[in-house]
Design an enzyme around this catalytic site. Structure first.
Site, PDB file in Angstrom:
ATOM      1  N   ASP A  12      52.849  38.369  38.850  1.00 22.75           N
ATOM      2  CA  ASP A  12      52.357  39.430  37.958  1.00 22.75           C
ATOM      3  C   ASP A  12      51.223  38.955  37.057  1.00 22.75           C
ATOM      4  O   ASP A  12      51.079  39.429  35.926  1.00 22.75           O
ATOM      5  CB  ASP A  12      53.502  40.014  37.108  1.00 22.75           C
ATOM      6  CG  ASP A  12      54.677  40.438  37.961  1.00 22.75           C
ATOM      7  OD1 ASP A  12      54.432  41.065  38.999  1.00 22.75           O
ATOM      8  OD2 ASP A  12      55.821  40.111  37.609  1.00 22.75           O
ATOM      9  N   GLU A  13      50.408  38.030  37.545  1.00 18.98           N
ATOM     10  CA  GLU A  13      49.297  37.521  36.730  1.00 18.98           C
ATOM     11  C   GLU A  13      48.085  38.435  36.797  1.00 18.98           C
ATOM     12  O   GLU A  13      47.102  38.223  36.079  1.00 18.98           O
ATOM     13  CB  GLU A  13      48.872  36.121  37.212  1.00 18.98           C
ATOM     14  CG  GLU A  13      49.905  35.029  37.087  1.00 18.98           C
ATOM     15  CD  GLU A  13      50.765  34.914  38.340  1.00 18.98           C
ATOM     16  OE1 GLU A  13      50.635  35.767  39.241  1.00 18.98           O
ATOM     17  OE2 GLU A  13      51.578  33.978  38.405  1.00 18.98           O
ATOM     18  N   LYS A  15      46.802  39.320  40.095  1.00 22.77           N
ATOM     19  CA  LYS A  15      46.088  38.834  41.289  1.00 22.77           C
ATOM     20  C   LYS A  15      45.389  39.947  42.052  1.00 22.77           C
ATOM     21  O   LYS A  15      44.315  39.753  42.591  1.00 22.77           O
ATOM     22  CB  LYS A  15      47.077  38.163  42.262  1.00 22.77           C
ATOM     23  CG  LYS A  15      47.635  36.863  41.766  1.00 22.77           C
ATOM     24  CD  LYS A  15      48.589  36.262  42.764  1.00 22.77           C
ATOM     25  CE  LYS A  15      49.877  37.020  42.917  1.00 22.77           C
ATOM     26  NZ  LYS A  15      50.752  37.069  41.754  1.00 22.77           N
ATOM     27  N   GLY A  39      54.251  43.325  44.143  1.00 21.87           N
ATOM     28  CA  GLY A  39      53.745  44.609  43.672  1.00 21.87           C
ATOM     29  C   GLY A  39      52.357  44.368  43.123  1.00 21.87           C
ATOM     30  O   GLY A  39      52.207  43.883  42.016  1.00 21.87           O
ATOM     31  N   HIS A  40      51.357  44.634  43.941  1.00 18.44           N
ATOM     32  CA  HIS A  40      49.987  44.332  43.546  1.00 18.44           C
ATOM     33  C   HIS A  40      49.251  45.626  43.192  1.00 18.44           C
ATOM     34  O   HIS A  40      48.960  46.437  44.057  1.00 18.44           O
ATOM     35  CB  HIS A  40      49.264  43.593  44.682  1.00 18.44           C
ATOM     36  CG  HIS A  40      49.831  42.228  44.956  1.00 18.44           C
ATOM     37  ND1 HIS A  40      49.658  41.549  46.121  1.00 18.44           N
ATOM     38  CD2 HIS A  40      50.575  41.415  44.169  1.00 18.44           C
ATOM     39  CE1 HIS A  40      50.277  40.375  46.049  1.00 18.44           C
ATOM     40  NE2 HIS A  40      50.829  40.277  44.872  1.00 18.44           N
ATOM     41  N   THR A 127      64.516  41.315  43.929  1.00 21.12           N
ATOM     42  CA  THR A 127      63.982  42.676  44.010  1.00 21.12           C
ATOM     43  C   THR A 127      64.819  43.537  44.968  1.00 21.12           C
ATOM     44  O   THR A 127      64.487  44.703  45.188  1.00 21.12           O
ATOM     45  CB  THR A 127      62.528  42.644  44.522  1.00 21.12           C
ATOM     46  OG1 THR A 127      62.523  41.996  45.800  1.00 21.12           O
ATOM     47  CG2 THR A 127      61.616  41.894  43.575  1.00 21.12           C
ATOM     48  N   GLN A 225      53.453  36.605  44.485  1.00 18.89           N
ATOM     49  CA  GLN A 225      54.285  35.930  43.470  1.00 18.89           C
ATOM     50  C   GLN A 225      53.447  34.834  42.772  1.00 18.89           C
ATOM     51  O   GLN A 225      52.263  35.048  42.559  1.00 18.89           O
ATOM     52  CB  GLN A 225      55.569  35.351  44.079  1.00 18.89           C
ATOM     53  CG  GLN A 225      56.577  36.414  44.510  1.00 18.89           C
ATOM     54  CD  GLN A 225      56.329  36.977  45.891  1.00 18.89           C
ATOM     55  OE1 GLN A 225      56.048  36.254  46.819  1.00 18.89           O
ATOM     56  NE2 GLN A 225      56.440  38.270  46.052  1.00 18.89           N
ATOM     57  N   THR A 301      57.335  46.672  41.410  1.00 17.10           N
ATOM     58  CA  THR A 301      58.214  46.944  42.548  1.00 17.10           C
ATOM     59  C   THR A 301      59.525  47.568  42.100  1.00 17.10           C
ATOM     60  O   THR A 301      60.037  48.485  42.720  1.00 17.10           O
ATOM     61  CB  THR A 301      58.488  45.631  43.327  1.00 17.10           C
ATOM     62  OG1 THR A 301      57.246  45.125  43.776  1.00 17.10           O
ATOM     63  CG2 THR A 301      59.389  45.859  44.527  1.00 17.10           C
ATOM     64  N   THR A 302      60.079  47.065  40.990  1.00 20.91           N
ATOM     65  CA  THR A 302      61.416  47.531  40.594  1.00 20.91           C
ATOM     66  C   THR A 302      61.408  48.333  39.303  1.00 20.91           C
ATOM     67  O   THR A 302      62.430  48.915  38.931  1.00 20.91           O
ATOM     68  CB  THR A 302      62.336  46.312  40.374  1.00 20.91           C
ATOM     69  OG1 THR A 302      61.735  45.482  39.369  1.00 20.91           O
ATOM     70  CG2 THR A 302      62.526  45.507  41.643  1.00 20.91           C
ATOM     71  N   LYS A 332      43.972  39.594  31.427  1.00 20.22           N
ATOM     72  CA  LYS A 332      44.657  40.381  30.388  1.00 20.22           C
ATOM     73  C   LYS A 332      44.521  39.821  28.968  1.00 20.22           C
ATOM     74  O   LYS A 332      45.424  39.987  28.150  1.00 20.22           O
ATOM     75  CB  LYS A 332      46.136  40.565  30.768  1.00 20.22           C
ATOM     76  CG  LYS A 332      46.297  41.369  32.065  1.00 20.22           C
ATOM     77  CD  LYS A 332      47.735  41.692  32.391  1.00 20.22           C
ATOM     78  CE  LYS A 332      48.167  43.046  31.910  1.00 20.22           C
ATOM     79  NZ  LYS A 332      49.416  43.526  32.538  1.00 20.22           N
ATOM     80  N   ASP A 334      42.693  40.990  26.768  1.00 19.73           N
ATOM     81  CA  ASP A 334      42.576  42.163  25.893  1.00 19.73           C
ATOM     82  C   ASP A 334      43.935  42.583  25.320  1.00 19.73           C
ATOM     83  O   ASP A 334      44.000  43.171  24.242  1.00 19.73           O
ATOM     84  CB  ASP A 334      41.961  43.339  26.674  1.00 19.73           C
ATOM     85  CG  ASP A 334      42.682  43.588  27.994  1.00 19.73           C
ATOM     86  OD1 ASP A 334      42.739  42.650  28.817  1.00 19.73           O
ATOM     87  OD2 ASP A 334      43.217  44.702  28.190  1.00 19.73           O
ATOM     88  N   SER A 415      39.290  38.389  32.524  1.00 24.11           N
ATOM     89  CA  SER A 415      39.428  39.826  32.727  1.00 24.11           C
ATOM     90  C   SER A 415      39.791  40.490  31.397  1.00 24.11           C
ATOM     91  O   SER A 415      40.683  40.029  30.689  1.00 24.11           O
ATOM     92  CB  SER A 415      40.508  40.043  33.779  1.00 24.11           C
ATOM     93  OG  SER A 415      40.851  41.391  33.818  1.00 24.11           O
ATOM     94  N   VAL A 416      39.084  41.589  31.074  1.00 25.30           N
ATOM     95  CA  VAL A 416      39.302  42.260  29.784  1.00 25.30           C
ATOM     96  C   VAL A 416      39.822  43.692  29.965  1.00 25.30           C
ATOM     97  O   VAL A 416      39.808  44.488  29.022  1.00 25.30           O
ATOM     98  CB  VAL A 416      38.005  42.246  28.924  1.00 25.30           C
ATOM     99  CG1 VAL A 416      37.650  40.829  28.511  1.00 25.30           C
ATOM    100  CG2 VAL A 416      36.840  42.895  29.676  1.00 25.30           C
TER     101      VAL A 416
HETATM  102  P1  IMP Z   1      63.141  38.064  45.676  1.00 28.43           P
HETATM  103  O1  IMP Z   1      61.783  37.570  46.012  1.00 28.43           O
HETATM  104  O2  IMP Z   1      63.276  39.550  45.757  1.00 28.43           O
HETATM  105  O3  IMP Z   1      64.214  37.334  46.415  1.00 28.43           O
HETATM  106  O4  IMP Z   1      63.411  37.731  44.114  1.00 28.43           O
HETATM  107  C1  IMP Z   1      63.536  36.390  43.628  1.00 28.43           C
HETATM  108  C2  IMP Z   1      62.886  36.265  42.256  1.00 28.43           C
HETATM  109  O5  IMP Z   1      61.475  36.378  42.388  1.00 28.43           O
HETATM  110  C3  IMP Z   1      63.309  37.322  41.259  1.00 28.43           C
HETATM  111  O6  IMP Z   1      63.344  36.752  39.961  1.00 28.43           O
HETATM  112  C4  IMP Z   1      62.191  38.351  41.317  1.00 28.43           C
HETATM  113  O7  IMP Z   1      62.074  39.101  40.141  1.00 28.43           O
HETATM  114  C5  IMP Z   1      61.007  37.427  41.528  1.00 28.43           C
HETATM  115  N1  IMP Z   1      59.885  38.077  42.204  1.00 28.43           N
HETATM  116  C6  IMP Z   1      59.774  38.364  43.515  1.00 28.43           C
HETATM  117  N2  IMP Z   1      58.589  38.955  43.767  1.00 28.43           N
HETATM  118  C7  IMP Z   1      57.942  39.015  42.603  1.00 28.43           C
HETATM  119  C8  IMP Z   1      56.640  39.490  42.227  1.00 28.43           C
HETATM  120  O8  IMP Z   1      55.846  39.951  43.041  1.00 28.43           O
HETATM  121  N3  IMP Z   1      56.326  39.367  40.911  1.00 28.43           N
HETATM  122  C9  IMP Z   1      57.164  38.817  40.011  1.00 28.43           C
HETATM  123  N4  IMP Z   1      58.373  38.354  40.314  1.00 28.43           N
HETATM  124  C10 IMP Z   1      58.760  38.450  41.599  1.00 28.43           C
END
Ligand code: IMP
Length: 427
Positions: A12-13, A15, A39-40, A127, A225, A301-302, A332, A334, A415-416
């Site tokens: 979640d940086e 990307k 989740g991009h 997730t 990730q 994603t969630t 981020k 900003d 990035s701002v």
């Molecule tokens: P999994 O990849 O669904 O097995 O989740 C394992 C861990 O990785 C959990 O803490 C998730 O929240 C985290 N995780 C998986 N995908 C992402 C992502 O795209 N962004 C941030 N955390 C992630």
């Protein structure tokens, strides 16, 4: 030019924005690991799209995208994602190439992922997208690959599914007391017909990519990730099940890391994490809440609220080494604009001893470290219109300079804001 973009924190940086920005300069954009757990989010002209499986470089009409053998593919998700993109007016089908060796996330992987999370006293906070169980089957040689979906007759595929799923169906019933209406033939038919209806190209992508690179084509590798979620180097067991660090490129695409010219590490100006696990600089207080609200820090994603905290240099020094980072894209900044003061963790103290990097990456160590902070004065100015480095307030310049000096890696972009044009180039 062969470039790798990799997150240096817990994902979640930001990307996707980076990939989207850079994609127009590359012939191919390639994903190498993970699956629909990612989740991009890409924002173009106020239109927002969340990619889970396909490379986010797709928003850029010129790039061909490749889903490498290291990615695990949820066919339903792929189907929905392609349809949604096409409904938005982005041509997709003839621009997506999928590795014949990529593994398929089956329905039973998702079910067992959820059941385990519910039953476990020590949750990972996955997730629930079936990622871990699918990679488990890959490693234990019980996986279904895209080549099976494409090349086997329905009955042969059903037989394979029946054999490989047996153990999971048994566990569901006997360990988790879950009544799964398992029907291998139905699964085989649905996977095959859905995948074939997509009309995406399936190839031996390791040969394709190596040939294209050797003939001078440019490639952008898109990490999902982040390095701290890497199965080997992350904060195990609170990690994902793939090599989210740079090393995933070679196993996840068959392209040697020797071919990669530069590795852009993405660092968010503060730290977030979703799911369980140690987080030394977490601010479970009003500051964390303010950052979460300003930064929209909710899982793409969630939908889960992300845990928020200050920037953690000891962990970033570790990511930088493990990932072979050659330059940093800071995102981020900003979001921090309204804070009176901003803290950065420079070192850890453990029993009075000072460490500039975690001595071990295990939860015991990371739960026990005491972060040592340096405090910066807030700039209290809007940054979203800044175009040049010199236009940043001096307090923001001090913050940026301190990060690059501490990590000994140049920051080349800041990035701002979420739009492509809200990016300050420092090189
Ligand atoms: P999994 O990849 O669904 O097995 O989740 C394992 C861990 O990785 C959990 O803490 C998730 O929240 C985290 N995780 C998986 N995908 C992402 C992502 O795209 N962004 C941030 N955390 C992630």
């Amino acid at each position: 030019m062969i470039t790798l973009v990799v997150g240096m924190q817990w994902g979640d940086e930001g990307k996707a924005k980076v990939i989207d920005l850079l994609a127009s300069s590359y012939d191919y954009v390639v994903r190498y690991q993970g699956g629909a757990n990612a989740g991009h989010t890409v924002v173009v002209d106020d239109k927002k799209f969340i990619f889970h499986l396909l490379p986010s470089g797709l928003m850029n009409p010129s790039a061909i995208v490749v889903v490498g053998n290291g990615v695990v593919i949820d066919i339903d998700q792929l189907f929905d994602e392609i349809q949604s993109l096409e409904n938005l007016g982005f041509p997709v089908r003839n621009r997506v190439i999928i590795s014949d060796k990529a593994h398929v996330v089956m329905e039973y992987h998702k079910i067992i992922d959820s059941l385990r999370e519910k039953a476990s006293p020590k949750k990972i906070g996955t997730t629930s997208r079936g990622i871990g169980p699918c990679y488990e089957d890959k490693i234990s040689r019980r996986g279904i690959r895209i080549s099976d979906i494409v090349n086997l007759e329905v009955n042969q595929l059903a037989k394979k599914i029946e054999t490989f799923a047996q153990e999971k169906v048994f566990l569901m019933k006997n360990l988790y007391n879950y009544d799964y209406d398992f029907n291998a033939l139905k699964l085989a038919e649905s996977c095959k017909s859905k995948f074939e209806s997509l009309g995406v190209e399936v190839r031996n992508t390791e040969i394709l990519l190596n040939r294209e690179i050797n003939s001078g084509k440019s490639v952008l590798f898109e990490g999902a990730q982040g390095i701290l979620l890497d199965i080997d180097f992350g904060t195990y067991p609170y990690v994902t099940s793939s090599n989210a660090s740079s090393s995933g490129v070679s196993t996840g695409t068959g392209v040697s890391l020797k071919k990669v010219d530069n590795v852009i590490g993405i660092v968010k100006s503060y730290t977030t994490r979703v799911g369980e696990g140690p987080f030394p600089t977490e601010q479970d207080n009003d500051i964390g809440q303010e950052i979460r609200n300003k930064g929209g820090e909710f899982g793409a994603t969630t939908g889960r609220p992300r845990r928020c905290g200050w920037l953690d240099l000891p962990l970033l020094r570790y990511s930088s080494i493990v990932g072979g980072i050659t330059e940093i894209f800071l995102t981020k900044i900003d979001v921090l604009s309204d804070l009176d003061e901003i803290k950065v963790c420079t070192d850890y103290s453990i029993d009075g001893e000072i460490f500039d990097m975690p001595p071990f990456m295990d939860p015991q160590t990371l739960y026990s470290v005491k972060p040592i902070y340096k405090t910066f004065k807030g700039w209290k100015k809007k940054l979203s219109d800044v175009k040049k480095f010199e236009d940043f307030p001096k307090e923001a310049i001090a913050y940026i300079d301190f990060i690059q000096q501490s990590l000994n890696v140049p920051i080349t972009y800041v990035s701002v804001g979420p739009e492509r044009h809200q990016t300050v180039i420092l090189k």
